[in-house]
Design a protein around this motif. Structure first.
Motif, PDB file in Angstrom:
ATOM      1  N   ILE B 282       0.826  -1.208   0.000  1.00 50.00           N
ATOM      2  CA  ILE B 282       0.000   0.000   0.000  1.00 50.00           C
ATOM      3  C   ILE B 282       0.858   1.253   0.000  1.00 50.00           C
ATOM      4  CG2 ILE B 282      -1.670   1.308   1.375  1.00 50.00           C
ATOM      5  CD1 ILE B 282      -2.918  -1.270   2.254  1.00 50.00           C
ATOM      6  N   LEU B 283       1.995   1.160   0.655  1.00 44.62           N
ATOM      7  CA  LEU B 283       2.883   2.314   0.743  1.00 44.62           C
ATOM      8  C   LEU B 283       3.425   2.682  -0.635  1.00 44.62           C
ATOM      9  CD1 LEU B 283       4.670   1.038   3.925  1.00 44.62           C
ATOM     10  CD2 LEU B 283       3.375   3.157   3.796  1.00 44.62           C
ATOM     11  N   ARG B 284       3.749   3.944  -0.841  1.00 45.39           N
ATOM     12  CA  ARG B 284       4.280   4.392  -2.121  1.00 45.39           C
ATOM     13  C   ARG B 284       5.610   5.092  -1.978  1.00 45.39           C
ATOM     14  NH1 ARG B 284       0.516   3.426  -6.159  1.00 45.39           N
ATOM     15  NH2 ARG B 284      -0.488   1.581  -5.339  1.00 45.39           N
ATOM     16  N   PRO B 285       6.640   4.723  -2.731  1.00 51.39           N
ATOM     17  CA  PRO B 285       6.649   3.569  -3.621  1.00 51.39           C
ATOM     18  C   PRO B 285       6.434   2.274  -2.846  1.00 51.39           C
ATOM     19  CG  PRO B 285       8.569   4.974  -3.999  1.00 51.39           C
ATOM     20  CD  PRO B 285       7.908   5.486  -2.778  1.00 51.39           C
ATOM     21  N   SER B 286       5.750   1.348  -3.471  1.00 51.53           N
ATOM     22  CA  SER B 286       5.477   0.078  -2.792  1.00 51.53           C
ATOM     23  C   SER B 286       6.792  -0.610  -2.455  1.00 51.53           C
ATOM     24  CB  SER B 286       4.618  -0.813  -3.684  1.00 51.53           C
ATOM     25  OG  SER B 286       5.274  -1.082  -4.899  1.00 51.53           O
ATOM     26  N   ILE B 287       6.788  -1.324  -1.348  1.00 53.35           N
ATOM     27  CA  ILE B 287       8.052  -1.802  -0.794  1.00 53.35           C
ATOM     28  C   ILE B 287       8.286  -3.281  -1.071  1.00 53.35           C
ATOM     29  CG2 ILE B 287       9.310  -2.190   1.372  1.00 53.35           C
ATOM     30  CD1 ILE B 287       8.034   0.361   2.420  1.00 53.35           C
ATOM     31  N   THR B 288       9.414  -3.574  -1.648  1.00 53.20           N
ATOM     32  CA  THR B 288       9.829  -4.960  -1.837  1.00 53.20           C
ATOM     33  C   THR B 288       9.941  -5.636  -0.482  1.00 53.20           C
ATOM     34  OG1 THR B 288      11.019  -4.511  -3.884  1.00 53.20           O
ATOM     35  CG2 THR B 288      11.720  -6.436  -2.608  1.00 53.20           C
ATOM     36  N   ALA B 289       9.356  -6.814  -0.358  1.00 55.09           N
ATOM     37  CA  ALA B 289       9.313  -7.424   0.967  1.00 55.09           C
ATOM     38  C   ALA B 289       9.341  -8.936   0.906  1.00 55.09           C
ATOM     39  CB  ALA B 289       8.059  -6.966   1.706  1.00 55.09           C
ATOM     40  N   LEU B 290       9.920  -9.503   1.933  1.00 56.10           N
ATOM     41  CA  LEU B 290       9.749 -10.924   2.182  1.00 56.10           C
ATOM     42  C   LEU B 290       8.452 -11.059   2.960  1.00 56.10           C
ATOM     43  CD1 LEU B 290      12.682 -10.827   1.356  1.00 56.10           C
ATOM     44  CD2 LEU B 290      13.191 -12.517   3.116  1.00 56.10           C
TER      45      LEU B 290
END
Lengths: 333, 333
Positions: B282-290
DNA sequence: TTGTACGCGTTATCAT
DNA sequence: ATGATAACGCGTACAA
């Protein structure tokens, strides 16, 4: 056979060569025990690994040190904040929480109330939109002290915590038009959003009608992804708007959809979140939100409940007023 | 006197003109009761508003239908997701959850284990970083079936759910450099982050040392606001970086700080969140995540626990592997 | 100071 | 089919 080999107070007594009454005294530190026997008993307790059965204690004393908590599926941030608050003070006061979660159905909420009653809890905290006053009074008729959140209820063993959303929302809307707000406001309704949402929607409608402004109401799903897609479509043809959304994630869906379509927030699209959490401040552009610290609400409700249990709750009702945090998703007027 | 006026089975029996044994049969639908007397008893039960005492039932049957859940302060999104998962299947299976929350101290976690034992629960689910294997075995020595999350433990009545973070992180890092990643990686350590964090940090260090790459480790507070300010300062002098943060909110703090300083994400600053939730998207820029679906973990652990209680859990260990969701906070290589 | 005996509200095992 | 009665594990007057 779960606890076949549970060590009982009787076995401790036998091993220590005393009666179980003496052991009980040691456990509950009631004094009237010789230093020598106390040490002896404590030693055997440790040696046998004895742990008193909370069940039996509760049955004997008619106190369970358990608090029943009825909340909707603990999956929203503001719910988990509430729970954290309750849990905080419950822990320091020596209570254990029994969790009863409901999911948007009065029937289920009712069956949870039944469960709370059979659960023999010392008190209950209820935060559930689906329940009527009479449903709550049912739990009260079993003389279970209860704090009800977000519902005005009076009763002998009932206290309530109220949210003054409507007033604040109403003033917020009035002030918007007074200061020259020119976008038409749209209330974003969520399916199964509960009564808090409905009450806000009502306040939204009434305020607009009172001051003679046109308004709009849109339905959406309680899902970020679907709402995002819906508004992505919506913004193909609608290039302006002022949206009042229920939750941060809904507001974020609208904001992201607008941004991704190429609209400017807040110039073209303004957004307000009704039940703001810390994420309203983290999202970009940060989202203007009404905000109640749910952790504080949780703490407060637990404190009130304890007072209620001890029969010294003076004010049976407490109001939380949401703070309006103006951020970047609305234009400063 | 909390439940002074609780209606007991005995009073029902008396009012219905039968013995309490008969009432018990009706309650538990054991048959061997005449239609007439059954109806009679059921009527009086309703009339008197009788609800069986779960306490007494539990004491008599040695089954409480309660599950103890030990988790850290339920205030992180991924924790509340876990709880929601547990709660989901607990509800459908007729269990009630007893909540025991801990806060970053082994001592407290230990006292919670004590409480779980006295609580007479039918089983327990433990997700707490501070506990050692021996601590968990203590609860097991009281023959309380237990599922331990995020810790490899073997035992008669113990099952475990494991996260394969390290492997995935390791491969992720290797692949980054292999594909020409040129920014130096920084691991963002959080005070009191627990063992999952430590293990990841260890994997981070070892991977870098193994492949001969320089790396960096930074400490930060477990607070969005403070971390934001710290990195706002940091980015005054450091204009590039690749950050691996523990939580979405930490990652967001870094991202927002970078953006607000005028840096570009992901061109100048890249960010990865280790324990991603829906907010990473949802956050911008969207966050790459495990990402591990903690709700699934909760459901799984509850299912495993039920099997364990019924003595038919075949695989006492289950692994969850995080998915890598590449989003806009990192450069696609 | 210590022990005896009863009660807490059920279930379950016997008889009847 | 129904009814006594003994557990379940503990607290607590009351007696000793």
């Amino acid at each position: 056979m779960n606890t076949k080999d549970r060590v009982t107070i009787y076995q401790v007594a036998q091993a220590a060569g005393v009666s179980l009454a003496t052991v009980s005294r040691v456990i509950n530190k009631q004094g009237n025990v010789t230093e020598a026997t106390r040490l002896n008993v404590e030693e055997t307790i440790k040696r046998l690994g004895y742990k008193p059965s909370g069940l039996a204690q509760a049955l004997a004393t008619n106190k369970s040190t358990n608090i029943g908590v009825i909340i909707p599926n603990a999956n929203y941030v503001y719910i988990s904040n509430l729970l954290a608050g309750i849990s905080d003070v419950a822990k320091t006061k020596g209570f254990v929480l029994s969790l009863f979660t409901t999911s948007h159905s009065r029937e289920e909420a009712l069956s949870m109330i039944e469960k709370v009653i059979t659960s023999h809890v010392d008190g209950a905290i209820i935060f559930d939109d689906e329940l009527d006053a009479e449903d709550v009074m049912k739990i009260n008729s079993y003389s279970v002290p209860t704090i009800v959140i977000n519902k005005k209820i009076i009763g002998d063993k009932v206290g309530s915590i109220l949210f003054s959303y409507e007033d604040v929302l109403s003033k917020f809307i009035e002030s918007y038009y007074k200061k020259g707000g020119d976008k038409q406001m749209t209330f974003v309704h969520v399916h199964d959003g509960g009564r808090l949402l409905s009450r806000n929607e009502k306040a939204f409608r009434e305020t607009h009608e009172r001051i003679g402004q046109k308004y709009n109401v849109i339905n959406c799903d309680d899902s970020y992804t679907r709402t995002y897609h819906d508004f992505y479509e919506y913004f193909q043809n609608n290039k302006k708007g002022y949206f009042i959304a229920y939750r941060d994630s809904i507001a974020a869906a609208i904001e992201n959809a607008a941004t991704d379509v190429g609209l400017k927030v807040p110039e073209d699209v303004e957004i307000v979140s009704l039940v703001g959490t810390k994420y309203a401040n983290i999202l970009r552009p940060s989202i203007t939100a009404l905000h109640i610290n749910m952790q504080e609400v949780g703490q407060r409700s637990m404190y009130m409940l304890i007072d209620l249990i001890n029969n010294d709750l003076v004010d049976k009702s407490y109001r939380f007023e949401p703070l309006v945090n103006e951020r970047s998703s609305t234009i400063k007027r």
